[in-house]
Write an enzyme that holds these catalytic residues in place. Structure first.
Site, PDB file in Angstrom:
ATOM      1  N   ASN A  87      -6.769 -26.562 -23.015  1.00  0.00           N
ATOM      2  CA  ASN A  87      -6.522 -26.043 -21.666  1.00  0.00           C
ATOM      3  C   ASN A  87      -7.088 -27.010 -20.619  1.00  0.00           C
ATOM      4  O   ASN A  87      -8.126 -26.766 -20.012  1.00  0.00           O
ATOM      5  CB  ASN A  87      -7.156 -24.648 -21.550  1.00  0.00           C
ATOM      6  CG  ASN A  87      -6.730 -23.916 -20.286  1.00  0.00           C
ATOM      7  OD1 ASN A  87      -6.032 -24.483 -19.445  1.00  0.00           O
ATOM      8  ND2 ASN A  87      -7.155 -22.671 -20.158  1.00  0.00           N
ATOM      9  N   GLN A  88      -6.367 -28.133 -20.422  1.00  0.00           N
ATOM     10  CA  GLN A  88      -6.867 -29.175 -19.534  1.00  0.00           C
ATOM     11  C   GLN A  88      -7.024 -28.698 -18.082  1.00  0.00           C
ATOM     12  O   GLN A  88      -8.041 -29.014 -17.446  1.00  0.00           O
ATOM     13  CB  GLN A  88      -5.954 -30.413 -19.609  1.00  0.00           C
ATOM     14  CG  GLN A  88      -6.576 -31.674 -19.013  1.00  0.00           C
ATOM     15  CD  GLN A  88      -7.914 -32.058 -19.660  1.00  0.00           C
ATOM     16  OE1 GLN A  88      -8.058 -32.012 -20.880  1.00  0.00           O
ATOM     17  NE2 GLN A  88      -8.906 -32.393 -18.849  1.00  0.00           N
TER      18      GLN A  88
ATOM     19  N   GLY B  42      -4.462 -21.062  -7.454  1.00  0.00           N
ATOM     20  CA  GLY B  42      -4.510 -22.139  -6.469  1.00  0.00           C
ATOM     21  C   GLY B  42      -4.839 -21.652  -5.068  1.00  0.00           C
ATOM     22  O   GLY B  42      -4.616 -22.353  -4.097  1.00  0.00           O
TER      23      GLY B  42
ATOM     24  N   GLY C 112     -10.014 -17.925  -8.430  1.00  0.00           N
ATOM     25  CA  GLY C 112     -10.798 -18.261  -9.628  1.00  0.00           C
ATOM     26  C   GLY C 112     -12.173 -18.783  -9.253  1.00  0.00           C
ATOM     27  O   GLY C 112     -13.191 -18.369  -9.822  1.00  0.00           O
TER      28      GLY C 112
ATOM     29  N   GLU D 291     -17.190 -14.232 -20.263  1.00  0.00           N
ATOM     30  CA  GLU D 291     -16.253 -14.026 -21.376  1.00  0.00           C
ATOM     31  C   GLU D 291     -14.840 -14.484 -20.982  1.00  0.00           C
ATOM     32  O   GLU D 291     -14.363 -15.463 -21.509  1.00  0.00           O
ATOM     33  CB  GLU D 291     -16.289 -12.547 -21.783  1.00  0.00           C
ATOM     34  CG  GLU D 291     -15.451 -12.178 -22.978  1.00  0.00           C
ATOM     35  CD  GLU D 291     -15.914 -12.819 -24.294  1.00  0.00           C
ATOM     36  OE1 GLU D 291     -17.094 -13.151 -24.416  1.00  0.00           O
ATOM     37  OE2 GLU D 291     -15.067 -12.989 -25.181  1.00  0.00           O
TER      38      GLU D 291
ATOM     39  N   TYR E  80      -9.639 -15.004 -15.453  1.00  0.00           N
ATOM     40  CA  TYR E  80      -8.173 -15.028 -15.434  1.00  0.00           C
ATOM     41  C   TYR E  80      -7.663 -14.627 -14.053  1.00  0.00           C
ATOM     42  O   TYR E  80      -8.141 -13.654 -13.460  1.00  0.00           O
ATOM     43  CB  TYR E  80      -7.624 -14.055 -16.493  1.00  0.00           C
ATOM     44  CG  TYR E  80      -6.113 -14.083 -16.571  1.00  0.00           C
ATOM     45  CD1 TYR E  80      -5.449 -15.096 -17.254  1.00  0.00           C
ATOM     46  CD2 TYR E  80      -5.343 -13.097 -15.952  1.00  0.00           C
ATOM     47  CE1 TYR E  80      -4.061 -15.142 -17.311  1.00  0.00           C
ATOM     48  CE2 TYR E  80      -3.949 -13.134 -16.012  1.00  0.00           C
ATOM     49  CZ  TYR E  80      -3.318 -14.156 -16.688  1.00  0.00           C
ATOM     50  OH  TYR E  80      -1.950 -14.203 -16.744  1.00  0.00           O
TER      51      TYR E  80
ATOM     52  N   GLY F 292      -7.991 -20.126  -4.459  1.00  0.00           N
ATOM     53  CA  GLY F 292      -9.444 -19.984  -4.382  1.00  0.00           C
ATOM     54  C   GLY F 292      -9.991 -18.753  -5.088  1.00  0.00           C
ATOM     55  O   GLY F 292     -11.198 -18.512  -5.059  1.00  0.00           O
TER      56      GLY F 292
ATOM     57  N   TYR G 135     -13.209 -26.187 -14.262  1.00  0.00           N
ATOM     58  CA  TYR G 135     -14.638 -25.953 -14.524  1.00  0.00           C
ATOM     59  C   TYR G 135     -15.484 -27.194 -14.216  1.00  0.00           C
ATOM     60  O   TYR G 135     -16.588 -27.077 -13.689  1.00  0.00           O
ATOM     61  CB  TYR G 135     -14.844 -25.556 -15.991  1.00  0.00           C
ATOM     62  CG  TYR G 135     -14.411 -24.147 -16.327  1.00  0.00           C
ATOM     63  CD1 TYR G 135     -14.786 -23.072 -15.524  1.00  0.00           C
ATOM     64  CD2 TYR G 135     -13.655 -23.873 -17.466  1.00  0.00           C
ATOM     65  CE1 TYR G 135     -14.400 -21.776 -15.839  1.00  0.00           C
ATOM     66  CE2 TYR G 135     -13.270 -22.569 -17.790  1.00  0.00           C
ATOM     67  CZ  TYR G 135     -13.639 -21.533 -16.969  1.00  0.00           C
ATOM     68  OH  TYR G 135     -13.271 -20.252 -17.272  1.00  0.00           O
TER      69      TYR G 135
HETATM   70  C1  LIG Z   1      -8.268 -21.449 -14.327  1.00  0.00           C
HETATM   71  C2  LIG Z   1      -7.999 -20.323 -13.316  1.00  0.00           C
HETATM   72  C3  LIG Z   1      -8.934 -19.151 -13.557  1.00  0.00           C
HETATM   73  C4  LIG Z   1      -8.252 -20.908 -11.925  1.00  0.00           C
HETATM   74  O1  LIG Z   1      -8.014 -19.849 -10.997  1.00  0.00           O
HETATM   75  P1  LIG Z   1      -7.454 -20.175  -9.536  1.00  0.00           P
HETATM   76  O2  LIG Z   1      -7.484 -18.934  -8.741  1.00  0.00           O
HETATM   77  O3  LIG Z   1      -6.146 -20.893  -9.654  1.00  0.00           O
HETATM   78  O4  LIG Z   1      -8.587 -21.179  -9.062  1.00  0.00           O
HETATM   79  P2  LIG Z   1      -8.829 -21.745  -7.592  1.00  0.00           P
HETATM   80  O5  LIG Z   1      -7.668 -21.463  -6.706  1.00  0.00           O
HETATM   81  O6  LIG Z   1     -10.163 -21.332  -7.181  1.00  0.00           O
HETATM   82  O7  LIG Z   1      -8.904 -23.277  -7.897  1.00  0.00           O
HETATM   83  C5  LIG Z   1      -7.750 -23.851  -8.332  1.00  0.00           C
HETATM   84  C6  LIG Z   1      -8.031 -25.274  -8.568  1.00  0.00           C
HETATM   85  O8  LIG Z   1      -7.817 -25.481  -9.939  1.00  0.00           O
HETATM   86  C7  LIG Z   1      -6.592 -26.174 -10.125  1.00  0.00           C
HETATM   87  N1  LIG Z   1      -5.861 -25.338 -11.061  1.00  0.00           N
HETATM   88  C8  LIG Z   1      -6.221 -25.204 -12.341  1.00  0.00           C
HETATM   89  N2  LIG Z   1      -5.315 -24.479 -12.989  1.00  0.00           N
HETATM   90  C9  LIG Z   1      -4.393 -24.097 -12.103  1.00  0.00           C
HETATM   91  C10 LIG Z   1      -3.197 -23.332 -12.170  1.00  0.00           C
HETATM   92  N3  LIG Z   1      -2.757 -22.867 -13.346  1.00  0.00           N
HETATM   93  N4  LIG Z   1      -2.521 -23.070 -11.034  1.00  0.00           N
HETATM   94  C11 LIG Z   1      -2.946 -23.560  -9.857  1.00  0.00           C
HETATM   95  N5  LIG Z   1      -4.053 -24.313  -9.734  1.00  0.00           N
HETATM   96  C12 LIG Z   1      -4.757 -24.605 -10.853  1.00  0.00           C
HETATM   97  C13 LIG Z   1      -5.953 -26.366  -8.754  1.00  0.00           C
HETATM   98  O9  LIG Z   1      -5.475 -27.695  -8.680  1.00  0.00           O
HETATM   99  C14 LIG Z   1      -7.074 -26.119  -7.775  1.00  0.00           C
HETATM  100  O10 LIG Z   1      -7.707 -27.291  -7.442  1.00  0.00           O
HETATM  101  P3  LIG Z   1      -8.243 -27.512  -5.927  1.00  0.00           P
HETATM  102  O11 LIG Z   1      -9.291 -26.463  -5.678  1.00  0.00           O
HETATM  103  O12 LIG Z   1      -8.803 -28.902  -5.947  1.00  0.00           O
HETATM  104  O13 LIG Z   1      -7.046 -27.342  -5.072  1.00  0.00           O
HETATM  105  C15 LIG Z   1      -6.506 -19.877 -13.371  1.00  0.00           C
HETATM  106  O14 LIG Z   1      -5.686 -21.015 -13.264  1.00  0.00           O
HETATM  107  C16 LIG Z   1      -6.129 -19.114 -14.639  1.00  0.00           C
HETATM  108  O15 LIG Z   1      -6.283 -17.895 -14.726  1.00  0.00           O
HETATM  109  N6  LIG Z   1      -5.616 -19.829 -15.622  1.00  0.00           N
HETATM  110  C17 LIG Z   1      -5.192 -19.204 -16.877  1.00  0.00           C
HETATM  111  C18 LIG Z   1      -6.371 -18.694 -17.691  1.00  0.00           C
HETATM  112  C19 LIG Z   1      -7.436 -19.724 -17.855  1.00  0.00           C
HETATM  113  O16 LIG Z   1      -7.165 -20.903 -18.107  1.00  0.00           O
HETATM  114  N7  LIG Z   1      -8.687 -19.286 -17.718  1.00  0.00           N
HETATM  115  C20 LIG Z   1      -9.840 -20.149 -17.825  1.00  0.00           C
HETATM  116  C21 LIG Z   1     -10.194 -20.459 -19.215  1.00  0.00           C
HETATM  117  S1  LIG Z   1     -10.920 -19.126 -20.073  1.00  0.00           S
END
Ligand SMILES: CC(C)(COP(=O)(O)OP(=O)(O)OC[C@H]1O[C@@H](n2cnc3c(N)ncnc32)[C@H](O)[C@@H]1OP(=O)(O)O)[C@@H](O)C(=O)NCCC(=O)NCCS
Length: 172
Positions: A132-133, A101, A105, A91, A94, A103, A139
């Site tokens: 949401n690019q 960035g 997510g 669902e 976040y 790890g 993903y």
């Molecule tokens: C998408 C999301 C869950 C990724 O979480 P995260 O903890 O930053 O993910 P990770 O650290 O595991 O991976 C980050 C990777 O995604 C990229 N990335 C995507 N969105 C990012 C952001 N907003 N900030 C930092 N890195 C981001 C990074 O470049 C990184 O790439 P890499 O592994 O090649 O270095 C998080 O950015 C987020 O909560 N975004 C807002 C809500 C959202 O878009 N949710 C998903 C859609 S429902």
């Protein structure tokens, strides 16, 4: 940064509610959040719990001004496909802005993948906003395929008001 991924507990309710609202704000849909901590408690921990939730927890020195260490979450529940059998539906995913960035997510999604496999699911399915690019890229890197483009499916829903109309029309 060290963090742990674990299933949520009742003590996380307030923090999760706050993150749900943050996620909804990010999606410019805060006005659509109708859930309350009580609803989440009943639906998530009651006898017939309808969903599971994973949380990412930071060390105590990273305690937020609200007094908790929950920095990310992933919601999921089982659904069923007549062609494929069990499916795990993701669902929300976040992570708080300051903790992205690192790890977290990917770890939350990997843990959800583990749950999906353990429950005999054929896939992990979820929705992502088409604007949401960064999320789409995130993903895609983890193996997701956009089925709206590939299979030309539209996501549809009947809201409560129209459900009521449907029921009333059927009575006539
Ligand atoms: C998408 C999301 C869950 C990724 O979480 P995260 O903890 O930053 O993910 P990770 O650290 O595991 O991976 C980050 C990777 O995604 C990229 N990335 C995507 N969105 C990012 C952001 N907003 N900030 C930092 N890195 C981001 C990074 O470049 C990184 O790439 P890499 O592994 O090649 O270095 C998080 O950015 C987020 O909560 N975004 C807002 C809500 C959202 O878009 N949710 C998903 C859609 S429902």
């Amino acid at each position: 940064m060290s963090y742990i991924i674990r299933p949520w507990a009742l003590t996380d309710l307030k923090a999760i509610m706050r993150l749900i609202r943050e996620s909804a704000s990010f999606h410019k849909a805060l006005d659509q959040v109708k859930t309350t901590p009580e609803m989440l408690r009943d639906d998530g921990f009651g006898k017939e719990a309808t969903f599971g939730c994973l949380v990412a927890e930071a060390p105590p020195e990273q305690t937020s001004k609200e007094g908790d260490t929950i920095v990310g979450y992933q919601f999921h529940y089982l659904t069923y496909c007549t062609w494929d059998g069990h499916i795990l539906f993701g669902e929300d995913l976040y992570v708080r802005p300051d903790f992205r960035g690192k790890g977290i997510g990917s770890s939350l999604l990997a843990k959800a993948a583990k749950i999906a496999l353990a429950k005999g699911c054929s896939q992990l399915r979820f929705i992502s906003a088409n604007w949401n690019q960064p999320a789409t890229d995130f993903y895609t890197r983890l193996g997701a395929v956009n089925v709206t483009s590939r299979d030309k499916w539209n996501l549809c829903c009947i809201d409560k008001e129209d459900l009521q109309k449907l029921v009333e029309q059927a009575r006539k």
